[in-house]
Design a protein around this motif. Structure first.
Motif, PDB file in Angstrom:
ATOM      1  N   GLY A 113     -66.100  17.650   8.184  1.00  0.00           N
ATOM      2  CA  GLY A 113     -65.096  18.677   8.469  1.00  0.00           C
ATOM      3  C   GLY A 113     -63.687  18.166   8.305  1.00  0.00           C
ATOM      4  N   ASN A 114     -62.864  18.434   9.298  1.00  0.00           N
ATOM      5  CA  ASN A 114     -61.469  17.994   9.256  1.00  0.00           C
ATOM      6  C   ASN A 114     -61.276  16.627   9.902  1.00  0.00           C
ATOM      7  N   GLY A 274     -66.884  28.600   7.134  1.00  0.00           N
ATOM      8  CA  GLY A 274     -66.674  27.389   7.897  1.00  0.00           C
ATOM      9  C   GLY A 274     -67.903  26.957   8.669  1.00  0.00           C
ATOM     10  N   GLU A 348     -59.556  22.624   7.765  1.00  0.00           N
ATOM     11  CA  GLU A 348     -60.623  22.822   6.791  1.00  0.00           C
ATOM     12  C   GLU A 348     -60.810  24.291   6.435  1.00  0.00           C
ATOM     13  N   THR A 349     -59.815  25.113   6.748  1.00  0.00           N
ATOM     14  CA  THR A 349     -59.922  26.546   6.514  1.00  0.00           C
ATOM     15  C   THR A 349     -58.749  27.007   5.666  1.00  0.00           C
ATOM     16  N   ASP A 388     -53.280  27.727   4.288  1.00  0.00           N
ATOM     17  CA  ASP A 388     -54.137  26.732   4.939  1.00  0.00           C
ATOM     18  C   ASP A 388     -53.822  26.693   6.429  1.00  0.00           C
TER      19      ASP A 388
END
Length: 585
Positions: A113-114, A274, A348-349, A388
């Protein structure tokens, strides 16, 4: 006498139980003690597990303070904080294919992920209470008490991006019907009220996905759903069932009645789910659920663009003066590398519009030495606008939905324009990259095969803009939620098509912009290239520049608006935000 009584004593059975009790008493006492100690063990184990789970939930609320919060929670529940044996940070993988144990990822190998830790696993332990069995020491069958609990918190937001806030006008209505109808291969019949209702309406994202899964028979995960193609009618009917207002539902149903399931829409380019992508469909309303909205017009317009409809606008002509025309020859879209609507954690989106390429033919009938300029080919490249999610700040209040803030890094796209011939594949789908070096001079004039004029020009690119937009208290926009769309925020330079094309046409005056060549057997004054070039420049540049401002600008602005695009501009909506409620995993 004594020896006479011995046989009778031997036959006497009185008091025979006493030796048995003497022999078995220790075992009975041991069994009772073991039962007592075992009961205490299971009761204490249950209480410790409950306290450990509560400590894990408290720690997951703020992973950076996990140890201190776990100790405080244990103390509040009557335990010595010293029983906390370990605290491990990791990341939660909400994947139905993984076991509960596997969903906690301390190495970030399964769910990078992030890169932010959002889950906590804690272990506690203490000696068990023993009475009788303690005399056995290490041989005691009652083990020490131990408990493990894992909890996670996921802060999420939804984001969507378009390139402008649309104002409904008659021209826009015509553009929507012509453009989206051409893509669908039908005569679309929407009025201004229909379009305004869709622009003002929103759809609950989670309920929409569940309704769509039910309609198309998808029983797997949300990723399975968004990896398939669905009929546009099914998509619109599902959206109508999840609309926030009855008017929105009615209009979506009306549009669904004008289209068919024969128009297939691939969902993989539209939605990014996500962390929810691997969870089973039908759980949108479960806690923690997917709570975000989708703008109804954008959902419809982007779905139409995602399909396989060919954009043929050869009939979209604006006549402004006698013999002067603006013809849109073709439109191409770029590859879908980011979804149009996205949901997930910060870092992450992201969402974006599609890159777009327009091919125009500008025609003028001019009285310059009897010359007619039939077509000046123009290409406009519009890069994708992007948004983002960079931060989700959850307020420590009961009113998280009102007090939380979401930060979005938004950027509007670079715009380039060219006069000349592009490569043959320039308008294929997905469109290939294009640079100024790929543009060749275009023959715009041939006078009796005596004089030719070739044109090539490159406009100064309209650079986009970028910056952080804040949604929430004190920000530029408000966070939406199902039933309440919030308010968008925009970034850009406000450029329009007309000034861009005026700059492009003006660049024809450069030494390599307009090339005039006299051929053999020409008659004066056509043999004088410099004279012809001077007259052409005077007779073409000014009228084309005027045509760009009076015709091309409003025509293209409305067509782009129908696709959700405005040059050099990005409009962002945070469609929802959910501050994670820690849950046990």
């Amino acid at each position: 006498m004594t020896h006479r009584r011995l046989p009778s004593l031997w036959r006497d059975r009185q008091g025979v139980v006493a030796p048995m009790i003497a022999v078995l008493g220790a075992s009975l006492v041991g069994a009772a003690g073991l039962a007592l100690d075992a009961g205490l063990y299971y009761t204490s184990s249950r209480d410790l597990r409950a306290a450990t789970e509560a400590a894990a939930l408290a720690a997951a609320m703020y992973p950076a303070q996990a140890t201190a919060r776990a100790q405080q929670s244990l103390g509040r529940n009557g335990y010595d904080p010293a029983i906390l044996q370990s605290v491990e940070l990791g990341r939660y993988c909400p994947d139905a294919r993984l076991t509960s144990e596997q969903r906690f990822d301390p190495s970030l190998a399964r769910c990078p992920g992030n890169g932010m830790m959002n889950a906590v696993r804690i272990r506690t332990g203490k000696p068990s209470r023993q009475f009788l069995t303690r005399v056995l020491g290490a041989a005691s069958p009652i083990p020490d008490l131990a408990a493990t609990a894992t909890a996670a918190r996921i802060d999420e937001a939804g984001v969507g991006v378009s390139s402008g806030v649309l104002t409904v006008t008659n021209s826009l209505v015509n553009s929507v019907n012509d453009l989206l109808g051409a893509l669908l291969g039908i005569q679309l019949r929407l009025n201004s009220g229909d379009i305004q209702t869709l622009m003002d309406g929103h759809v609950d994202a989670g309920r929409f996905f569940d309704a769509l899964a039910s309609r198309v028979g998808e029983s797997g995960t949300y990723d399975d759903l968004t990896s398939r193609s669905v009929g546009l009618r099914d998509m619109l009917i599902a959206a109508a069932s999840a609309a926030d207002q009855p008017a929105t539902a009615t209009t979506l149903t009306l549009v669904a009645g004008q289209v068919s399931n024969g128009y297939s829409v691939p969902l993989n380019g539209l939605f990014g789910l996500g962390v929810w992508k691997n969870m089973p469909v039908g759980e949108a309303d479960e806690q923690p659920g997917l709570r975000a909205g989708l703008n109804a017009y954008q959902l419809f317009a982007f779905a139409v663009q995602a399909g396989n409809g060919a954009i043929d606008l050869s009939d979209a002509v604006s006549r402004v003066a006698a013999g002067s025309t603006v013809r849109i020859a073709a439109v191409a879209t770029g590859p879908v590398d980011r979804p149009r609507f996205s949901f997930g954690p910060a870092g992450e989106t992201s969402a974006s519009t599609s890159a777009l390429r327009l091919q125009l033919n500008l025609g003028l009938n001019l009285s310059i030495l009897g010359i007619t300029v039939d077509s000046v080919p123009v290409l406009i490249d519009i890069a994708a606008a992007r948004a983002d999610i960079t931060a989700i700040e959850c307020a420590s209040t009961a009113e998280q939905a009102r007090d939380s803030r979401v930060s979005v890094l938004a950027s509007s796209g670079l715009v380039n324009a060219y006069v000349g011939n592009a490569p043959a594949n320039a308008m294929s789908r997905p469109m290939p990259p294009l640079s100024a070096n790929d543009i060749a001079p275009a023959r715009i004039l041939n006078v009796l095969n005596l004089v030719t004029a070739d044109a090539r020009a490159v406009a100064q690119p309209v650079t986009g803009n970028s910056g952080t937009l804040i949604f929430g208290p004190g920000g530029q926009g408000a966070i939406g939620r199902p039933g309440a769309p919030g308010s968008p925020a925009s970034i850009g330079n406000g450029s329009q098509t007309g000034p861009l094309l005026s700059s492009l046409i003006g660049s024809l005056t450069a030494s390599d912009g307009l090339q005039v060549k006299p051929l053999n057997l020409c008659v004066w004054p056509l043999c004088d290239a410099s004279a012809v070039r001077s007259q052409l420049l005077g007779g073409i540049v000014a009228p084309l520049a005027g045509l760009a401002g009076t015709a091309v600008d409003p025509l293209l602005d409305n067509l782009l608006a129908a696709l959700g695009i405005q040059l050099g501009h990005a409009t962002v909506r945070v469609t929802g935000a959910r501050c994670g409620v820690p849950v046990l995993i």
